[in-house]
Design an enzyme around this catalytic site. Structure first.
Site, PDB file in Angstrom:
ATOM      1  N   LYS A   9       0.809  -1.217   0.000  1.00 19.43           N
ATOM      2  CA  LYS A   9       0.000   0.000   0.000  1.00 19.43           C
ATOM      3  C   LYS A   9       0.851   1.280   0.000  1.00 19.43           C
ATOM      4  O   LYS A   9       2.054   1.238   0.260  1.00 19.43           O
ATOM      5  CB  LYS A   9      -0.927  -0.013   1.217  1.00 19.43           C
ATOM      6  CG  LYS A   9      -1.969  -1.131   1.166  1.00 19.43           C
ATOM      7  CD  LYS A   9      -2.869  -1.050   2.381  1.00 19.43           C
ATOM      8  CE  LYS A   9      -3.958  -2.101   2.353  1.00 19.43           C
ATOM      9  NZ  LYS A   9      -4.844  -1.970   3.511  1.00 19.43           N
ATOM     10  N   TYR A  49     -12.867  -3.091  -3.295  1.00 21.88           N
ATOM     11  CA  TYR A  49     -13.499  -2.889  -1.987  1.00 21.88           C
ATOM     12  C   TYR A  49     -15.019  -2.791  -2.109  1.00 21.88           C
ATOM     13  O   TYR A  49     -15.658  -1.983  -1.433  1.00 21.88           O
ATOM     14  CB  TYR A  49     -12.963  -1.608  -1.329  1.00 21.88           C
ATOM     15  CG  TYR A  49     -11.518  -1.663  -0.907  1.00 21.88           C
ATOM     16  CD1 TYR A  49     -11.100  -2.472   0.143  1.00 21.88           C
ATOM     17  CD2 TYR A  49     -10.576  -0.868  -1.538  1.00 21.88           C
ATOM     18  CE1 TYR A  49      -9.780  -2.500   0.550  1.00 21.88           C
ATOM     19  CE2 TYR A  49      -9.235  -0.882  -1.139  1.00 21.88           C
ATOM     20  CZ  TYR A  49      -8.850  -1.696  -0.094  1.00 21.88           C
ATOM     21  OH  TYR A  49      -7.538  -1.715   0.309  1.00 21.88           O
ATOM     22  N   PHE A  57     -16.369   5.859   5.449  1.00 24.51           N
ATOM     23  CA  PHE A  57     -14.924   6.042   5.331  1.00 24.51           C
ATOM     24  C   PHE A  57     -14.369   5.721   3.940  1.00 24.51           C
ATOM     25  O   PHE A  57     -13.172   5.897   3.698  1.00 24.51           O
ATOM     26  CB  PHE A  57     -14.178   5.207   6.387  1.00 24.51           C
ATOM     27  CG  PHE A  57     -14.412   3.725   6.258  1.00 24.51           C
ATOM     28  CD1 PHE A  57     -13.680   2.947   5.378  1.00 24.51           C
ATOM     29  CD2 PHE A  57     -15.381   3.109   7.045  1.00 24.51           C
ATOM     30  CE1 PHE A  57     -13.892   1.580   5.269  1.00 24.51           C
ATOM     31  CE2 PHE A  57     -15.607   1.741   6.943  1.00 24.51           C
ATOM     32  CZ  PHE A  57     -14.853   0.974   6.051  1.00 24.51           C
ATOM     33  N   ARG A  85      -1.638 -14.431   5.312  1.00 24.07           N
ATOM     34  CA  ARG A  85      -2.409 -13.717   6.337  1.00 24.07           C
ATOM     35  C   ARG A  85      -1.679 -13.783   7.693  1.00 24.07           C
ATOM     36  O   ARG A  85      -1.650 -12.808   8.439  1.00 24.07           O
ATOM     37  CB  ARG A  85      -3.816 -14.299   6.466  1.00 24.07           C
ATOM     38  CG  ARG A  85      -4.633 -14.288   5.193  1.00 24.07           C
ATOM     39  CD  ARG A  85      -5.280 -13.015   4.867  1.00 24.07           C
ATOM     40  NE  ARG A  85      -6.284 -12.666   5.854  1.00 24.07           N
ATOM     41  CZ  ARG A  85      -6.977 -11.544   5.814  1.00 24.07           C
ATOM     42  NH1 ARG A  85      -6.793 -10.678   4.860  1.00 24.07           N
ATOM     43  NH2 ARG A  85      -7.876 -11.284   6.728  1.00 24.07           N
ATOM     44  N   THR A  91      -5.555  -6.781  10.644  1.00 24.46           N
ATOM     45  CA  THR A  91      -5.756  -5.533   9.907  1.00 24.46           C
ATOM     46  C   THR A  91      -5.242  -4.305  10.644  1.00 24.46           C
ATOM     47  O   THR A  91      -4.575  -3.456  10.061  1.00 24.46           O
ATOM     48  CB  THR A  91      -7.253  -5.358   9.576  1.00 24.46           C
ATOM     49  OG1 THR A  91      -7.686  -6.494   8.819  1.00 24.46           O
ATOM     50  CG2 THR A  91      -7.501  -4.101   8.772  1.00 24.46           C
ATOM     51  N   ARG A 102       2.536  -5.978   9.160  1.00 25.52           N
ATOM     52  CA  ARG A 102       1.740  -4.828   9.603  1.00 25.52           C
ATOM     53  C   ARG A 102       2.273  -4.250  10.915  1.00 25.52           C
ATOM     54  O   ARG A 102       2.257  -3.043  11.123  1.00 25.52           O
ATOM     55  CB  ARG A 102       0.267  -5.198   9.706  1.00 25.52           C
ATOM     56  CG  ARG A 102      -0.362  -5.361   8.325  1.00 25.52           C
ATOM     57  CD  ARG A 102      -1.781  -5.835   8.403  1.00 25.52           C
ATOM     58  NE  ARG A 102      -2.442  -5.752   7.102  1.00 25.52           N
ATOM     59  CZ  ARG A 102      -3.540  -6.426   6.794  1.00 25.52           C
ATOM     60  NH1 ARG A 102      -4.107  -7.220   7.684  1.00 25.52           N
ATOM     61  NH2 ARG A 102      -4.077  -6.302   5.594  1.00 25.52           N
ATOM     62  N   ASN A 112      -1.787   0.244   6.924  1.00 30.64           N
ATOM     63  CA  ASN A 112      -1.283  -1.010   7.475  1.00 30.64           C
ATOM     64  C   ASN A 112      -0.335  -1.739   6.527  1.00 30.64           C
ATOM     65  O   ASN A 112      -0.146  -2.940   6.632  1.00 30.64           O
ATOM     66  CB  ASN A 112      -2.437  -1.902   7.926  1.00 30.64           C
ATOM     67  CG  ASN A 112      -3.373  -2.269   6.797  1.00 30.64           C
ATOM     68  OD1 ASN A 112      -3.150  -1.937   5.637  1.00 30.64           O
ATOM     69  ND2 ASN A 112      -4.442  -2.966   7.139  1.00 30.64           N
ATOM     70  N   HIS A 115      -1.972  -5.531   1.876  1.00 34.67           N
ATOM     71  CA  HIS A 115      -3.268  -6.213   1.809  1.00 34.67           C
ATOM     72  C   HIS A 115      -3.001  -7.677   1.515  1.00 34.67           C
ATOM     73  O   HIS A 115      -2.051  -8.018   0.798  1.00 34.67           O
ATOM     74  CB  HIS A 115      -4.123  -5.627   0.680  1.00 34.67           C
ATOM     75  CG  HIS A 115      -5.274  -6.501   0.291  1.00 34.67           C
ATOM     76  ND1 HIS A 115      -6.437  -6.562   1.027  1.00 34.67           N
ATOM     77  CD2 HIS A 115      -5.420  -7.382  -0.739  1.00 34.67           C
ATOM     78  CE1 HIS A 115      -7.260  -7.440   0.452  1.00 34.67           C
ATOM     79  NE2 HIS A 115      -6.670  -7.940  -0.616  1.00 34.67           N
ATOM     80  N   GLU A 126      -9.482 -10.971  -6.906  1.00 35.09           N
ATOM     81  CA  GLU A 126      -8.601  -9.806  -6.851  1.00 35.09           C
ATOM     82  C   GLU A 126      -7.512  -9.865  -7.922  1.00 35.09           C
ATOM     83  O   GLU A 126      -7.139  -8.829  -8.488  1.00 35.09           O
ATOM     84  CB  GLU A 126      -8.003  -9.679  -5.447  1.00 35.09           C
ATOM     85  CG  GLU A 126      -9.059  -9.302  -4.425  1.00 35.09           C
ATOM     86  CD  GLU A 126      -8.600  -9.318  -2.986  1.00 35.09           C
ATOM     87  OE1 GLU A 126      -9.341  -8.783  -2.133  1.00 35.09           O
ATOM     88  OE2 GLU A 126      -7.522  -9.867  -2.683  1.00 35.09           O
TER      89      GLU A 126
END
Length: 133
Positions: A9, A49, A57, A85, A91, A102, A112, A115, A126
Site C-alpha cells: 500500500k 473494496y 470512510f 495472512r 488488519t 503490519r 497497514n 493487503h 482480486e
C-alpha cells in the site's frame, strides 16, 4: 500449489519499504509469480473494496490508496492464503503480532502497509481485478 494476492500500500511505498517486504516474502518461501506497479483509481478500488463502497470512510480509503502507485502481486506456496495472512498480521497494525509485516511497517487500521486476500476465492477475484488474469 495455492495462490494468493497482495498489495503493498501507499504508506509502505512512501516509506521505501517495498524491498524489505519483498525480502520478507522471499525469506518465508513464497514464490512471486506476478508483480506489477499500478496507480489505482476510484473505479478499480470500487471493484476491489465493493463491500465498503457505501461506508462513510470509503472516500478516505480511496484518497489513501491513490496517494502513490501501489505494487500488486501473486504469491504461490502451499496454503498461501493462510500463510500470507499469518505473515502480515491482523488488519489493525496497532494490534498486529510482533514481527508481522503490519506490526513492522503499519501505523493503524488503514495505513497497514499491505493487503492480503482472505480466501482462495477472493484471491482469484482480486487477481482478475488488478492483473486481468
Amino acid at each position: 500449489m495455492e495462490q494468493t494476492f497482495f498489495i503493498v500500500k501507499p504508506d509502505a511505498m512512501q516509506h521505501n519499504k517495498l524491498g524489505e517486504i519483498i525480502t520478507i516474502i522471499e525469506k518465508n518461501n513464497f514464490k512471486i509469480v506476478g508483480l506489477k506497479m499500478i496507480k489505482a483509481n476510484e473505479e478499480l478500488l470500487k471493484l476491489h473494496y465493493k463491500e465498503l463502497v457505501n461506508k462513510d470512510f470509503f472516500p478516505k480509503l480511496v484518497s489513501f490508496m491513490t496517494e502513490t502507485p501501489v505494487v500488486v502481486g501473486i504469491l504461490e506456496k502451499e496454503n498461501a492464503v493462510a500463510e500470507w495472512r499469518k505473515l502480515i498480521g491482523v488488519t489493525n497494525s496497532l494490534e498486529a503480532e510482533k514481527g508481522t509485516i503490519r506490526n513492522l511497517f503499519g501505523t493503524d487500521k488503514t495505513r497497514n502497509a499491505v493487503h492480503g486476500s482472505a480466501s482462495v476465492e477472493e484471491a482469484k477475484n482480486e487477481i482478475k481485478i488488478w492483473l486481468n488474469k
